[in-house]
Design an enzyme around this catalytic site. Structure first.
Site, mmCIF file in Angstrom:
data_model
loop_
_atom_site.group_PDB
_atom_site.id
_atom_site.type_symbol
_atom_site.label_atom_id
_atom_site.label_comp_id
_atom_site.label_asym_id
_atom_site.label_seq_id
_atom_site.Cartn_x
_atom_site.Cartn_y
_atom_site.Cartn_z
ATOM 1 N NE ARG A 71 39.300 -60.559 -52.704
ATOM 2 C CZ ARG A 71 38.829 -59.720 -53.565
ATOM 3 N NH1 ARG A 71 38.761 -58.291 -53.067
ATOM 4 N NH2 ARG A 71 38.676 -59.973 -54.658
ATOM 5 C CE1 TYR A 199 36.030 -66.508 -49.035
ATOM 6 C CE2 TYR A 199 36.888 -64.268 -49.083
ATOM 7 C CZ TYR A 199 36.810 -65.337 -49.699
ATOM 8 O OH TYR A 199 37.355 -65.674 -50.840
ATOM 9 C CE LYS A 208 44.591 -61.821 -53.083
ATOM 10 N NZ LYS A 208 43.833 -62.488 -53.544
ATOM 11 C CG HIS A 228 45.981 -60.290 -57.282
ATOM 12 N ND1 HIS A 228 44.818 -59.994 -57.851
ATOM 13 C CD2 HIS A 228 46.095 -61.368 -56.896
ATOM 14 C CE1 HIS A 228 44.077 -60.940 -57.278
ATOM 15 N NE2 HIS A 228 44.706 -61.721 -56.906
ATOM 16 C CB SER A 250 39.518 -62.170 -57.501
ATOM 17 O OG SER A 250 40.427 -61.406 -56.771
ATOM 18 C CB CYS A 252 40.686 -63.569 -64.220
ATOM 19 S SG CYS A 252 39.031 -62.657 -63.800
ATOM 20 C CG ASP A 279 46.116 -64.743 -55.064
ATOM 21 O OD1 ASP A 279 45.270 -64.791 -56.005
ATOM 22 O OD2 ASP A 279 45.875 -64.228 -53.865
ATOM 23 N NE ARG A 372 38.148 -68.172 -53.377
ATOM 24 C CZ ARG A 372 39.058 -67.520 -54.266
ATOM 25 N NH1 ARG A 372 40.259 -67.517 -54.503
ATOM 26 N NH2 ARG A 372 38.593 -66.421 -55.022
HETATM 27 P P1 GTP Z 1 41.726 -65.976 -57.158
HETATM 28 O O1 GTP Z 1 42.117 -66.853 -56.250
HETATM 29 O O2 GTP Z 1 40.326 -65.587 -56.753
HETATM 30 O O3 GTP Z 1 42.782 -64.860 -57.157
HETATM 31 O O4 GTP Z 1 41.586 -66.593 -58.738
HETATM 32 P P2 GTP Z 1 42.344 -67.076 -59.784
HETATM 33 O O5 GTP Z 1 42.949 -65.886 -60.742
HETATM 34 O O6 GTP Z 1 43.518 -67.854 -59.250
HETATM 35 O O7 GTP Z 1 41.454 -67.875 -60.949
HETATM 36 P P3 GTP Z 1 41.191 -69.584 -60.977
HETATM 37 O O8 GTP Z 1 42.323 -70.177 -61.719
HETATM 38 O O9 GTP Z 1 40.894 -70.232 -59.692
HETATM 39 O O10 GTP Z 1 40.055 -69.692 -62.208
HETATM 40 C C1 GTP Z 1 38.840 -68.874 -61.817
HETATM 41 C C2 GTP Z 1 37.917 -69.667 -62.817
HETATM 42 O O11 GTP Z 1 38.356 -69.407 -64.226
HETATM 43 C C3 GTP Z 1 37.547 -71.048 -62.583
HETATM 44 O O12 GTP Z 1 36.214 -71.287 -62.798
HETATM 45 C C4 GTP Z 1 38.134 -71.831 -63.875
HETATM 46 O O13 GTP Z 1 37.593 -72.776 -64.242
HETATM 47 C C5 GTP Z 1 38.110 -70.702 -65.018
HETATM 48 N N1 GTP Z 1 39.350 -70.600 -65.838
HETATM 49 C C6 GTP Z 1 40.609 -70.539 -65.409
HETATM 50 N N2 GTP Z 1 41.284 -70.432 -66.695
HETATM 51 C C7 GTP Z 1 40.693 -70.682 -67.664
HETATM 52 C C8 GTP Z 1 40.760 -70.603 -69.174
HETATM 53 O O14 GTP Z 1 42.138 -70.694 -69.638
HETATM 54 N N3 GTP Z 1 39.725 -70.713 -69.768
HETATM 55 C C9 GTP Z 1 38.563 -70.439 -69.190
HETATM 56 N N4 GTP Z 1 37.644 -70.462 -70.003
HETATM 57 N N5 GTP Z 1 38.406 -70.561 -68.036
HETATM 58 C C10 GTP Z 1 39.575 -70.519 -67.186
HETATM 59 C C1 SPV Z 2 40.735 -63.311 -54.533
HETATM 60 O O1 SPV Z 2 40.001 -62.909 -54.265
HETATM 61 O O2 SPV Z 2 41.770 -62.502 -55.492
HETATM 62 C C2 SPV Z 2 41.736 -64.420 -54.000
HETATM 63 C C3 SPV Z 2 40.776 -64.982 -52.845
HETATM 64 O O3 SPV Z 2 42.610 -64.780 -54.195
HETATM 65 S S1 SPV Z 2 40.934 -63.812 -51.514
HETATM 66 O O4 SPV Z 2 41.753 -64.454 -50.336
HETATM 67 O O5 SPV Z 2 39.494 -64.001 -50.717
HETATM 68 O O6 SPV Z 2 41.156 -62.672 -51.682
HETATM 69 MN MN MN Z 3 43.527 -63.769 -55.822
#
Ligand code: GTP
Ligand code: SPV
Ligand code: MN
Length: 588
Positions: A71, A199, A208, A228, A250, A252, A279, A372
């Site tokens: 983004r 993207y 979003k 979110h 994002s 996290c 999400d 992704r």
């Molecule tokens: P968006 O799709 O961007 O909104 O991201 P998201 O919030 O869904 O994050 P996602 O669950 O994909 O995790 C992103 C990164 O954080 C990955 O590399 C995970 O491995 C890492 N991660 C997720 N949960 C944990 C956790 O409990 N501990 C640690 N250390 N890392 C984590």
């Molecule tokens: C984020 O960045 O919070 C995502 C991926 O979930 S995107 O669709 O690119 O916003």
């Molecule tokens: Mn997101």
């Protein structure tokens, strides 16, 4: 042939056709035949690569342009009538000027291309949550992603009927010129323009752009919330399921938490976790006065790196069929995919995300950090039986969280709703690869909505406070978590992932009045003994360390919060000023 007689739809499309001048127009009806033909066409042009049908049935591979992998927050605009309405945290452009600029960029850009008309629904079609949209795009990749991420097809137009209440979305790839890339939202017109990107977050306009930026604005006007947030259900051994909604910025951990696998000890006792969404949450006050949540999406656009059979088996299994992979590495030996953290066997004979021959031994990355997968929610082994529910699920707890190496404890609870809104408003997190720009810099990201709130953030907080007043004693309890505390060597202290259930369990116990807590300057923190560590090799003293509230670190936060709050002027709700005063006096 047009799939509707809705005049507002047809006249808007006519207008856009005159502007972008496509060679032909194709309405997406949602049929498998049509999608199969589009997949074949995309493969013939190289837009997609079909992956190994035996190992990854129905899966495809796509690479975006190298300059177009995340983004672009700096080029994302809220074109509200006035700058004041967009507020200090959004980029603003005058709507008339923005339309003119965008029309100039879009003009004639579909020449030699096809316009795909995608009728889609956010939320189960026909449910009280559902809102409809039409996205025009010149990208088959966008069509195929939208088909996974939203509910697409003729039935959406039937449900829409003659209504003018739908979200207009125009996407033009143009030349993927980053200097002319703009993602613009016109909340007063229910309209979104996205130009010069391919993207996901910039071009899958239901996500979003609509389900957060436009929907947050609609929610404020109509008395509901677009957040979110992931939504998950925790089933206890007696079969009762309690739902939690959690907002993390994002990359996290939302997808990971939403699909978590209980640790063996909890599994043995009969605990299960069900995924409703990973999400976005749309939340309304139900007839019973409680807060009910629905995931408006239909698939997962998840971060690939770090996803593996140990960290998130449910996500990995979700990607084993009918999935589109973007910007990961491709194994040329068996035509499958690979990313950092998938396993310990990077392919020897591969292409990295940019398409060059890749050998992991040279120290470069095979997959982009924001690569992704787009996977259908129905693939997820732990998808909730309530996934398509027209009423949504009742929320017991709201959880905020971010990536903080220090300061924020593993978990704490707010004293009440307004204090919880304060906790959300002061959220801070280290930036990630999900957006362009520096990674690892701590920034304020209130409610994980900094890049996604479609109006003035001060009004958004006021809306949160108003929702709390309406919910009264039926309001969910509000918590904050931080899975990312690090030790002196920079290693994560808390094991995270499945073990996060141990923290969720304390959260739900608190909601039911079953657990004790210690009152600190920032809120309620658990007694270390009340986080059940059975079966985990984790020292209780270490746990005490990450539960500790260091008043000196929090005092150091105050000036950052004040500086941030100062941006909002008289739009800063008095309730939040009061909470900040309380925090200051608690810290002494
Ligand atoms: P968006 O799709 O961007 O909104 O991201 P998201 O919030 O869904 O994050 P996602 O669950 O994909 O995790 C992103 C990164 O954080 C990955 O590399 C995970 O491995 C890492 N991660 C997720 N949960 C944990 C956790 O409990 N501990 C640690 N250390 N890392 C984590
Ligand atoms: C984020 O960045 O919070 C995502 C991926 O979930 S995107 O669709 O690119 O916003
Ligand atoms: Mn997101």
């Amino acid at each position: 042939m047009a799939l509707t007689t809705n005049k507002s739809v047809l006249s808007w499309i006519d207008e856009k056709v005159a502007l972008v001048k496509p060679d032909q127009i194709v309405w997406i009806d949602g049929s498998e035949e049509q999608l199969e033909a589009l997949r074949a066409e995309a493969c013939s042009t190289g837009e997609l690569i079909k992956l190994n049908e035996e190992k990854l049935p129905g899966c495809y591979y796509h690479r975006t342009a190298v300059n177009d992998v995340a983004r672009v927050e700096g080029r994302t605009f809220i074109c509200a009538t006035t700058k004041e309405e967009a507020g200090p945290t959004n980029n603003w452009m005058d709507p008339a000027e923005a339309y003119k600029m965008l029309d100039d960029i879009a003009r004639g850009s579909y020449q030699g291309r096809t316009m795909y008309v995608i009728p889609y629904s956010m939320g189960p079609v026909g449910s009280p949550f559902a809102k409809y949209g039409i996205e025009l795009t010149d990208s088959i990749y966008v069509v195929l992603n939208m088909v996974i991420m939203t509910r697409v097809g003729k039935n959406v137009l039937e449900a829409l009927g003659d209504s003018e209440d739908w979200i207009r979305g125009l996407h033009c790839k143009c030349d993927i010129d980053e200097e002319k890339r703009y993602i613009c939202h016109f909340p007063q017109d229910n309209t979104i323009y996205s130009v010069n990107s391919g993207y996901g977050g910039n071009v899958l306009l239901g996500k979003k752009c609509f389900a957060l930026r436009i929907a947050s604005y609609l929610g404020r006007n109509e008395g509901w919330m677009a957040e979110h947030m992931l939504i998950l259900g925790v089933e206890s051994p007696d079969g009762d399921i309690k739902y939690i909604a959690a907002a993390f910025p994002s990359a996290c951990g939302k997808t990971n938490l939403a699909m978590l696998i209980p640790p063996e000890y909890y599994k043995g006792k009969g605990y299960k976790v069900w995924c409703v969404g990973d999400d976005i949450a749309w939340m309304r006050i139900g007839e019973d006065g409680r807060l009910w949540a629905c995931n408006p999406e239909n698939g997962f656009f998840g971060v690939a790196p770090g996803t593996n059979m140990k960290s998130n088996p449910n996500a990995l299994i979700s990607t084993q069929k009918g999935t589109i992979f973007t910007n990961v590495a491709r194994n040329l030996d068996d035509n499958t995919v690979w990313w950092e953290g998938l396993d310990k066997n990077p392919p020897k004979n591969a292409e990295e995300w940019k398409g060059s021959k890749w050998d992991y031994t040279d120290g470069t990355k095979g997959a982009h950090p924001n690569s992704r997968f787009t996977a259908p929610a129905k693939n997820c082994p732990c998808v909730s039986s309530e996934f398509d529910s027209h009423t949504g699920v009742p929320i017991s707890a709201i959880v905020f969280g971010g990536r903080r190496a220090k300061t924020a404890p593993l978990v704490y609870q707010s004293r009440d709703w307004n204090h919880g809104v304060f906790v959300g408003s002061i959220m801070a997190s280290e930036t990630t690869a999900a957006a362009t720009g520096a990674v690892g810099v701590v920034r304020r990201d209130p409610m994980a909505m900094l890049p996604f709130c479609g109006y003035h953030m001060g009004d958004y907080w006021a809306h949160w406070i108003a929702m709390g007043a309406k919910l009264g004693d039926k309001a969910p309890k509000i918590f904050n978590v931080n899975w990312f505390r690090t030790d002196d060597e920079g290693h994560f202290i808390w094991p995270g992932f499945g073990d996060n259930l141990r923290v969720l369990k304390w959260i739900l116990d608190r909601c039911e009045g079953k657990a004790e807590a210690i009152e600190t300057a920032i809120g309620y923190v658990p007694n270390a003994e009340d986080i059940d560590l059975t079966g985990l090799d984790f020292d209780i003293e270490t746990l005490k360390g990450i539960l500790e509230v260091d008043n000196d670190l929090w005092k150091a936060e105050i000036s950052g919060i004040e500086e941030f709050y100062a941006k909002f002027g008289d739009k800063l709700p008095a309730e939040l000023v009061k909470e900040l005063d309380t925090l200051k006096s608690n810290l002494g």
